[in-house]
Design a protein around this motif. Structure first.
Motif, short mmCIF file in Angstrom:
data_model
loop_
_atom_site.label_atom_id
_atom_site.label_comp_id
_atom_site.label_asym_id
_atom_site.label_seq_id
_atom_site.Cartn_x
_atom_site.Cartn_y
_atom_site.Cartn_z
N ALA A 10 0.83 -1.21 0.00
CA ALA A 10 0.00 0.00 0.00
C ALA A 10 0.86 1.25 0.00
N ASP A 11 1.91 1.26 0.82
CA ASP A 11 2.78 2.42 0.90
C ASP A 11 3.50 2.65 -0.43
N ARG A 12 3.96 1.56 -1.04
CA ARG A 12 4.67 1.66 -2.32
C ARG A 12 3.72 2.18 -3.42
N ILE A 13 2.49 1.70 -3.43
CA ILE A 13 1.50 2.16 -4.41
C ILE A 13 1.23 3.65 -4.22
N ARG A 14 1.10 4.08 -2.96
CA ARG A 14 0.86 5.50 -2.66
C ARG A 14 1.98 6.36 -3.25
N ILE A 35 -2.53 12.30 -2.54
CA ILE A 35 -2.90 10.93 -2.18
C ILE A 35 -2.75 10.82 -0.67
N THR A 36 -3.86 10.59 0.03
CA THR A 36 -3.83 10.58 1.49
C THR A 36 -3.61 9.20 2.09
N ASP A 37 -4.08 8.15 1.38
CA ASP A 37 -3.95 6.80 1.93
C ASP A 37 -4.20 5.79 0.83
N VAL A 38 -3.64 4.61 1.00
CA VAL A 38 -3.93 3.48 0.11
C VAL A 38 -4.16 2.27 0.99
N THR A 87 -0.72 -7.11 -10.64
CA THR A 87 -0.89 -5.73 -10.18
C THR A 87 -2.31 -5.58 -9.64
N PRO A 88 -2.46 -5.02 -8.44
CA PRO A 88 -3.82 -4.85 -7.90
C PRO A 88 -4.63 -3.86 -8.74
N SER A 89 -5.94 -4.08 -8.78
CA SER A 89 -6.81 -3.11 -9.43
C SER A 89 -6.83 -1.86 -8.55
N LEU A 90 -7.06 -0.71 -9.16
CA LEU A 90 -7.06 0.55 -8.42
C LEU A 90 -8.46 1.15 -8.41
N GLU A 91 -8.83 1.67 -7.27
CA GLU A 91 -10.09 2.39 -7.15
C GLU A 91 -9.78 3.71 -6.45
N PHE A 92 -10.14 4.82 -7.08
CA PHE A 92 -9.88 6.14 -6.50
C PHE A 92 -11.11 6.60 -5.72
N ILE A 93 -10.89 6.95 -4.46
CA ILE A 93 -11.99 7.34 -3.57
C ILE A 93 -11.67 8.71 -2.97
N PRO A 94 -12.56 9.69 -3.15
CA PRO A 94 -12.32 11.01 -2.53
C PRO A 94 -12.31 10.87 -1.01
N ASP A 95 -11.30 11.46 -0.40
CA ASP A 95 -11.16 11.38 1.06
C ASP A 95 -11.90 12.56 1.69
N GLY A 96 -12.72 12.29 2.70
CA GLY A 96 -13.51 13.34 3.34
C GLY A 96 -12.78 14.10 4.42
N ILE A 97 -11.48 13.88 4.58
CA ILE A 97 -10.73 14.51 5.67
C ILE A 97 -10.83 16.03 5.67
N PRO A 98 -10.59 16.73 4.56
CA PRO A 98 -10.64 18.20 4.61
C PRO A 98 -12.00 18.73 5.05
N GLU A 99 -13.08 18.11 4.54
CA GLU A 99 -14.40 18.57 4.92
C GLU A 99 -14.62 18.34 6.42
#
Length: 142
Positions: A10-14, A35-38, A87-99
Motif C-alpha cells: 500500500a505504501d509503495r502504491i501510494r 494521495i492521502t492513503d492506500v 498488479t492490484p486493481s485501483l479504485e480512487f476514492i475522494p477522502d472526506g478529511i478536509p471537509e
C-alpha cells in the motif's frame, strides 16, 4: 506477516501514484491532488486509493473524472514500479478529511465562543445566599 506485506505494498502504491501525478497527466481536468492513503485487500488484488483535491466542488468532480479515465494507465505504471506478478486493481476514492477538518474547526470555534460567554457570566456572578454560608453558634443573651 500478511498484514506487513499489505502495508508495504500500500505504501509503495501510494508513492508510485503520487510521483506519477506530480509529473502530471495529459488531462486538463486534473486538479491539485494529494494521495492521502492506500488500502490493499488481504489477497493483494485490489487497492483503494484515497485522495483529496484542493479547490471547488467543480474541481473535485473534474479531478474524479480525470482519475477514473487514467486508472488503467496508472495501474500499468504501478505494475511496472512494483514488479509483482499481479498488479492490484485501483479504485480512487475522494477522502472526506478536509471537509471533516473544516467542520471540526467550526465546532471548536463555537466551543471557544461559548466558553468565553460562560467565563463572562461567571465573572459577574454572585453567590446565592449569605456571603458566609457557615452556621455560627448563637450568642444566647437570656
Amino acid at each position: 506477516m500478511a498484514g506487513e506485506r499489505q502495508a508495504r505494498l500500500a505504501d509503495r502504491i501510494r508513492v508510485l501514484i503520487a510521483e506519477r501525478l506530480e509529473k502530471g497527466l495529459r488531462d486538463p481536468r486534473l486538479g491539485f491532488v494529494t494521495i492521502t492513503d492506500v488500502r490493499v485487500t488481504g489477497d493483494l488484488q485490489h487497492a483503494s486509493v484515497f485522495y483529496t483535491v484542493l479547490g471547488s466542488d467543480e474541481e473535485r468532480a473534474s479531478t474524479a473524472q480525470a482519475l477514473k479515465a487514467a486508472t488503467g494507465m496508472l495501474r500499468s505504471e504501478v505494475g511496472k514500479g512494483l514488479g509483482v506478478r499481479l498488479t492490484p486493481s485501483l479504485e480512487f476514492i475522494p477522502d472526506g478529511i478536509p471537509e471533516n477538518a473544516g467542520h471540526i474547526e467550526e465546532l471548536l470555534r463555537e466551543a471557544r465562543e461559548r466558553d468565553q460567554a460562560v467565563a463572562g457570566l461567571a465573572a459577574a456572578a454572585q453567590h446565592a445566599g449569605d456571603p458566609d454560608p457557615y452556621v455560627k453558634p448563637r450568642d444566647d443573651e437570656d
